[in-house]
Design an enzyme around this catalytic site. Sequence first.
Site, PDB file in Angstrom:
ATOM      1  N   ASP A  95       5.018  -5.127   9.338  1.00  0.00           N
ATOM      2  CA  ASP A  95       6.120  -4.660  10.197  1.00  0.00           C
ATOM      3  C   ASP A  95       6.159  -5.447  11.503  1.00  0.00           C
ATOM      4  OD1 ASP A  95       6.303  -2.778   8.224  1.00  0.00           O
ATOM      5  OD2 ASP A  95       6.083  -1.033   9.523  1.00  0.00           O
ATOM      6  N   ARG A 107       0.844  -1.187   0.000  1.00  0.00           N
ATOM      7  CA  ARG A 107       0.000   0.000   0.000  1.00  0.00           C
ATOM      8  C   ARG A 107       0.885   1.243   0.000  1.00  0.00           C
ATOM      9  NH1 ARG A 107      -4.589   1.073   4.561  1.00  0.00           N
ATOM     10  NH2 ARG A 107      -2.785   1.892   5.637  1.00  0.00           N
TER      11      ARG A 107
HETATM   12  O1  LIG Z   1      -7.144  -2.758   2.941  1.00  0.00           O
HETATM   13  P1  LIG Z   1      -5.967  -1.903   2.587  1.00  0.00           P
HETATM   14  O2  LIG Z   1      -6.207  -0.449   2.906  1.00  0.00           O
HETATM   15  O3  LIG Z   1      -5.485  -2.089   1.205  1.00  0.00           O
HETATM   16  O4  LIG Z   1      -4.795  -2.304   3.587  1.00  0.00           O
HETATM   17  C1  LIG Z   1      -4.514  -3.630   3.898  1.00  0.00           C
HETATM   18  C2  LIG Z   1      -3.177  -4.041   3.352  1.00  0.00           C
HETATM   19  O5  LIG Z   1      -2.137  -3.353   4.080  1.00  0.00           O
HETATM   20  C3  LIG Z   1      -1.215  -4.318   4.595  1.00  0.00           C
HETATM   21  O6  LIG Z   1      -0.182  -4.573   3.707  1.00  0.00           O
HETATM   22  P2  LIG Z   1       0.968  -3.471   3.433  1.00  0.00           P
HETATM   23  O7  LIG Z   1       0.614  -2.654   2.244  1.00  0.00           O
HETATM   24  O8  LIG Z   1       1.277  -2.745   4.699  1.00  0.00           O
HETATM   25  O9  LIG Z   1       2.191  -4.362   3.020  1.00  0.00           O
HETATM   26  P3  LIG Z   1       3.076  -5.348   3.924  1.00  0.00           P
HETATM   27  O10 LIG Z   1       2.254  -6.570   4.163  1.00  0.00           O
HETATM   28  O11 LIG Z   1       4.274  -5.602   3.086  1.00  0.00           O
HETATM   29  O12 LIG Z   1       3.418  -4.638   5.218  1.00  0.00           O
HETATM   30  C4  LIG Z   1      -2.082  -5.535   4.790  1.00  0.00           C
HETATM   31  O13 LIG Z   1      -1.357  -6.719   4.956  1.00  0.00           O
HETATM   32  C5  LIG Z   1      -2.979  -5.521   3.586  1.00  0.00           C
HETATM   33  O14 LIG Z   1      -2.402  -6.133   2.450  1.00  0.00           O
HETATM   34  O1  LIG Z   2      -4.221  -1.191  10.174  1.00  0.00           O
HETATM   35  C1  LIG Z   2      -3.629  -1.563   9.143  1.00  0.00           C
HETATM   36  C2  LIG Z   2      -3.980  -1.091   7.863  1.00  0.00           C
HETATM   37  C3  LIG Z   2      -3.310  -1.542   6.777  1.00  0.00           C
HETATM   38  N1  LIG Z   2      -2.292  -2.408   6.935  1.00  0.00           N
HETATM   39  C4  LIG Z   2      -1.938  -2.881   8.164  1.00  0.00           C
HETATM   40  O2  LIG Z   2      -1.009  -3.691   8.275  1.00  0.00           O
HETATM   41  N2  LIG Z   2      -2.602  -2.421   9.226  1.00  0.00           N
HETATM   42 MG   LIG Z   3       2.516  -3.247   6.013  1.00  0.00          MG
END
Ligand SMILES: O=P(O)(O)OC[C@H]1O[C@H](OP(=O)(O)OP(=O)(O)O)[C@H](O)[C@@H]1O
Ligand SMILES: O=c1cc[nH]c(=O)[nH]1
Ligand SMILES: [Mg+2]
Length: 209
Positions: free
Chosen positions: A201, A102
Amino acid sequence: METQFVDHPLAAALLTTMRDARSDNPTFRSALRQLTQMLIYEAIRDAEIEIFDVQTPVATTRGVRLANPPLLVPVLRAGLGMVEQASSLIPQSQVGFVGMARDEQTHQPVPYLESLPHDLSGIPVYVLDPMLATGGSMVRTIELLVHRGATDITAVCVVAAPQGVAALENSGFPVRLVTAAVDEGLNEDAFIVPGLGDAGDRQFGPRWI
Ligand SMILES: O=P(O)(O)OC[C@H]1O[C@H](OP(=O)(O)OP(=O)(O)O)[C@H](O)[C@@H]1O
Ligand SMILES: O=c1cc[nH]c(=O)[nH]1
Ligand SMILES: [Mg+2]
């Protein structure tokens, strides 16, 4: 859209560990693995089964196996913490991968990996991602799956925001949701409140892209 809550004291206790800001990376990963077992156990409850004869040491009896083993699709990074438990519960399953990050300014999903079978028609697909926040990442992932012919999709999440549930509903895609909680909402950074922070994270440390 069908939404199935996993409402169980052991699931709630594991979710509490994940929510607790004091839980370190290994503690968070361990709670996610255990909670995934419960989510998958419930998610697969109504799966089609096949009956066959099995020979015990004493007699022949009725055996049961999944008629149509699913494809598991963890959404990287955070969904990676769910795939090992899910595939050990369903050993006949196969695994595809989607990478989605994201954008922290726009909150829009940016796909960076798509490693999936070409034809998903007739295959139940379980998308694994602990967080359903705006729903953008899940809807984008489901688009990739539908493009390959998937018609039976289950989103398996730990925490959802009402906005994410609505986005799935409004997408019109053939999806149902299995989750341990639907929280209050999103903050100005589109993080789920109270949520559990950044699930990627909290498992692996900061993201580099
Ligand atoms: O519903 P949304 O608003 O799209 O957010 C949710 C997304 O955000 C997080 O991933 P992130 O983009 O943080 O990537 P990561 O898993 O690499 O930390 C989570 O694991 C989802 O994929
Ligand atoms: O709360 C949140 C939203 C998006 N992605 C996450 O990992 N946590
Ligand atoms: Mg993330």
